[in-house]
Scaffold this motif. Structure first.
Motif, PDB file in Angstrom:
ATOM      1  N   ALA A  76      13.468 -41.748 -38.808  1.00  0.00           N
ATOM      2  CA  ALA A  76      14.091 -40.784 -37.885  1.00  0.00           C
ATOM      3  C   ALA A  76      13.326 -40.722 -36.568  1.00  0.00           C
ATOM      4  O   ALA A  76      13.937 -40.695 -35.484  1.00  0.00           O
ATOM      5  CB  ALA A  76      14.146 -39.409 -38.535  1.00  0.00           C
ATOM      6  N   LYS A 102      17.412 -36.667 -47.325  1.00  0.00           N
ATOM      7  CA  LYS A 102      18.057 -37.026 -46.055  1.00  0.00           C
ATOM      8  C   LYS A 102      18.508 -35.761 -45.320  1.00  0.00           C
ATOM      9  O   LYS A 102      18.302 -35.626 -44.103  1.00  0.00           O
ATOM     10  CB  LYS A 102      19.252 -37.937 -46.312  1.00  0.00           C
ATOM     11  CG  LYS A 102      20.099 -38.201 -45.072  1.00  0.00           C
ATOM     12  CD  LYS A 102      21.403 -38.906 -45.407  1.00  0.00           C
ATOM     13  CE  LYS A 102      22.326 -39.000 -44.193  1.00  0.00           C
ATOM     14  NZ  LYS A 102      23.618 -39.652 -44.506  1.00  0.00           N
ATOM     15  N   GLN A 106      17.291 -34.457 -41.638  1.00  0.00           N
ATOM     16  CA  GLN A 106      18.263 -34.269 -40.561  1.00  0.00           C
ATOM     17  C   GLN A 106      18.238 -32.862 -39.979  1.00  0.00           C
ATOM     18  O   GLN A 106      18.734 -32.635 -38.879  1.00  0.00           O
ATOM     19  CB  GLN A 106      19.674 -34.610 -41.065  1.00  0.00           C
ATOM     20  CG  GLN A 106      19.915 -36.113 -41.179  1.00  0.00           C
ATOM     21  CD  GLN A 106      21.317 -36.467 -41.612  1.00  0.00           C
ATOM     22  OE1 GLN A 106      21.917 -35.756 -42.424  1.00  0.00           O
ATOM     23  NE2 GLN A 106      21.848 -37.559 -41.084  1.00  0.00           N
ATOM     24  N   GLU A 107      17.634 -31.919 -40.689  1.00  0.00           N
ATOM     25  CA  GLU A 107      17.460 -30.582 -40.118  1.00  0.00           C
ATOM     26  C   GLU A 107      16.520 -30.646 -38.921  1.00  0.00           C
ATOM     27  O   GLU A 107      16.694 -29.925 -37.940  1.00  0.00           O
ATOM     28  CB  GLU A 107      16.916 -29.629 -41.177  1.00  0.00           C
ATOM     29  CG  GLU A 107      17.924 -29.266 -42.257  1.00  0.00           C
ATOM     30  CD  GLU A 107      17.342 -28.325 -43.295  1.00  0.00           C
ATOM     31  OE1 GLU A 107      16.188 -27.875 -43.105  1.00  0.00           O
ATOM     32  OE2 GLU A 107      18.030 -28.028 -44.292  1.00  0.00           O
ATOM     33  N   PRO A 110      18.524 -34.275 -36.209  1.00  0.00           N
ATOM     34  CA  PRO A 110      19.974 -34.267 -36.453  1.00  0.00           C
ATOM     35  C   PRO A 110      20.648 -35.615 -36.221  1.00  0.00           C
ATOM     36  O   PRO A 110      21.703 -35.875 -36.801  1.00  0.00           O
ATOM     37  CB  PRO A 110      20.487 -33.219 -35.439  1.00  0.00           C
ATOM     38  CG  PRO A 110      19.302 -32.375 -35.124  1.00  0.00           C
ATOM     39  CD  PRO A 110      18.118 -33.273 -35.200  1.00  0.00           C
ATOM     40  N   ASP A 111      20.055 -36.456 -35.403  1.00  0.00           N
ATOM     41  CA  ASP A 111      20.669 -37.740 -35.084  1.00  0.00           C
ATOM     42  C   ASP A 111      20.205 -38.864 -36.012  1.00  0.00           C
ATOM     43  O   ASP A 111      20.527 -40.035 -35.780  1.00  0.00           O
ATOM     44  CB  ASP A 111      20.365 -38.131 -33.626  1.00  0.00           C
ATOM     45  CG  ASP A 111      20.989 -37.172 -32.627  1.00  0.00           C
ATOM     46  OD1 ASP A 111      22.056 -36.609 -32.944  1.00  0.00           O
ATOM     47  OD2 ASP A 111      20.398 -36.965 -31.548  1.00  0.00           O
ATOM     48  N   PHE A 112      19.458 -38.533 -37.039  1.00  0.00           N
ATOM     49  CA  PHE A 112      18.959 -39.557 -37.973  1.00  0.00           C
ATOM     50  C   PHE A 112      20.139 -40.312 -38.585  1.00  0.00           C
ATOM     51  O   PHE A 112      20.991 -39.734 -39.264  1.00  0.00           O
ATOM     52  CB  PHE A 112      18.115 -38.885 -39.060  1.00  0.00           C
ATOM     53  CG  PHE A 112      17.590 -39.829 -40.103  1.00  0.00           C
ATOM     54  CD1 PHE A 112      17.207 -41.124 -39.790  1.00  0.00           C
ATOM     55  CD2 PHE A 112      17.467 -39.414 -41.428  1.00  0.00           C
ATOM     56  CE1 PHE A 112      16.713 -41.981 -40.762  1.00  0.00           C
ATOM     57  CE2 PHE A 112      16.973 -40.254 -42.407  1.00  0.00           C
ATOM     58  CZ  PHE A 112      16.605 -41.552 -42.067  1.00  0.00           C
ATOM     59  N   ASP A 113      20.187 -41.628 -38.349  1.00  0.00           N
ATOM     60  CA  ASP A 113      21.333 -42.449 -38.749  1.00  0.00           C
ATOM     61  C   ASP A 113      21.018 -43.219 -40.036  1.00  0.00           C
ATOM     62  O   ASP A 113      20.613 -44.379 -40.009  1.00  0.00           O
ATOM     63  CB  ASP A 113      21.678 -43.428 -37.617  1.00  0.00           C
ATOM     64  CG  ASP A 113      22.891 -44.291 -37.934  1.00  0.00           C
ATOM     65  OD1 ASP A 113      23.697 -43.881 -38.798  1.00  0.00           O
ATOM     66  OD2 ASP A 113      23.015 -45.383 -37.343  1.00  0.00           O
TER      67      ASP A 113
END
Length: 286
Positions: A76, A102, A106-107, A110-113
C-alpha cells in the motif's frame, strides 16, 4: 508498474520458484513434534513426511494475520497493484483472514489496489494457476487480463488424487477410523477430488495399478486437449510414483508438459506420505 503476484504455500510450488519469480510467499503454519514452523520457509516438506512415517502427527494453521498486515501495508505504501491468489476458503481460514486484513489496511490507505481471489484450489491445482498468472504478468498483461485468466483457470481446474494410507485422512476426519482400518486390510485406495473447494471422495479402488488405470480413465473423461496443457503431479515424497504417472500420461495422451513437485508440509500433513495428486484443466484451452 508491473502487477505483483502473491501466493501461499498451499500452492505446493518449490521455494526456488518464489525466489526466482518474485512472487510473495505467505507460508501456512505447521506444528510438528512440539515446534512451530513456517511451511516451505522454515520447514522442508521431505522432513515432514519422514517424521510422519516415524509416527509424528503434525498440525497446521492458516497464514499469520501479522504476515498479511506487514506485506499488505508495504504494498500500500509503495502504491503497488497486486493480486493474491489464495488457497481454497473451504480448506483453510487463510482467505477470510486476508480479506479482513486488506480491509484494515485500506482504512489507512483507501487507494490500496489489491484483488484477493478465492481459487477453491489446492496444491499444484493452485500452483499451476499461480504459474500462469506469473507468466502473464511477465508478458505485460494488465491486471484485468490476469484476473480474468485466473478465474477461468480455477473454474476448470481438476484435482484428482489418491492416498497411500487412509489413516492420515482419518486423523483429519475425512474418513472414519474404522474405514481406514478396513481399507488398510483390504488394500483399498480411495480416489478423491476437489469440488467447489471441498474435498470429495469419488471412488474406492483395490490396488495401486487399478487406481492408476482409473485415474487415466477419469482424465480421459474430463480433460480436453491434454496433450497441449501443463499437467501437474504433486507427490507425498514418492518421486518414483510421480515419474511413473508422468510416463503414463505421455504414452496415453501425448502430454508435452508435465510439472512435478513434492506436496508441501501444510497439505502433506493431512494427506500423508505416498499421496499422488493430478491436476489438469477440464476444458479446451487452445
Amino acid at each position: 508498474m508491473s502487477i505483483k503476484i502473491l501466493a501461499d504455500s498451499a500452492s505446493d510450488l518449490p521455494l526456488d520458484f518464489f525466489k526466482e519469480s518474485g512472487v510473495t510467499l505467505f507460508p501456512l503454519g505447521v506444528h510438528l513434534d512440539g515446534d512451530d514452523y513456517l511451511d516451505l520457509a522454515t520447514l522442508n516438506p521431505s522432513e515432514v513426511f519422514k517424521r510422519m512415517r516415524n509416527g509424528s502427527a503434525p498440525k497446521t494453521s492458516q497464514v499469520s494475520p501479522h504476515l498479511f498486515k506487514e506485506e499488505f501495508t508495504k504494498l500500500a505504501k509503495e502504491k503497488q497493484s497486486a493480486i493474491y491468489i489464495a488457497f481454497s476458503s473451504e480448506l483453510s481460514g487463510t482467505y477470510q483472514t486476508s480479506v479482513m486484513i486488506k480491509a484494515e489496511v485500506q482504512e489507512e490507505f483507501p487507494d490500496f489496489d489489491l484483488t484477493i481471489i478465492d481459487t477453491k484450489c489446492a496444491s499444484l491445482g493452485l500452483g499451476l494457476v499461480v504459474k500462469k498468472a506469473v507468466e502473464l504478468a511477465a508478458a505485460g498483461a494488465t491486471k484485468e487480463e490476469i484476473i480474468a485468466e485466473v478465474r477461468t483457470q480455477v473454474k476448470h481446474m481438476e484435482h484428482i488424487f489418491t492416498v497411500d494410507d487412509l489413516d492420515y485422512l482419518a486423523r483429519g476426519g475425512r474418513v472414519t477410523k474404522t474405514a481406514a482400518f478396513v481399507g488398510g486390510l483390504l488394500n483399498i485406495k480411495p480416489i478423491l477430488n476437489v469440488e467447489d473447494g471441498k474435498l470429495i471422495p469419488l471412488e474406492k479402488i483395490r490396488g495401486k495399478k487399478k487406481v492408476a488405470k482409473r485415474i487415466l480413465e477419469i482424465m480421459e473423461e474430463r480433460g480436453t486437449n491434454l496433450s497441449e496443457q501443463t499437467i501437474g503431479i504433486s507427490h507425498g515424497d514418492d518421486l518414483e510414483a510421480a515419474e511413473e504417472y508422468k510416463q503414463l500420461f505421455e504414452e496415453k495422451f501425448g502430454c508435452k508438459s508435465v510439472y512435478i513437485n513434492m506436496i508441501g508440509a501444510s497439505i502433506g500433513s493431512h494427506a500423508g506420505p505416498g499421496t499422488i495428486a493430478i491436476f489438469f484443466l477440464n476444458t479446451n484451452r487452445s
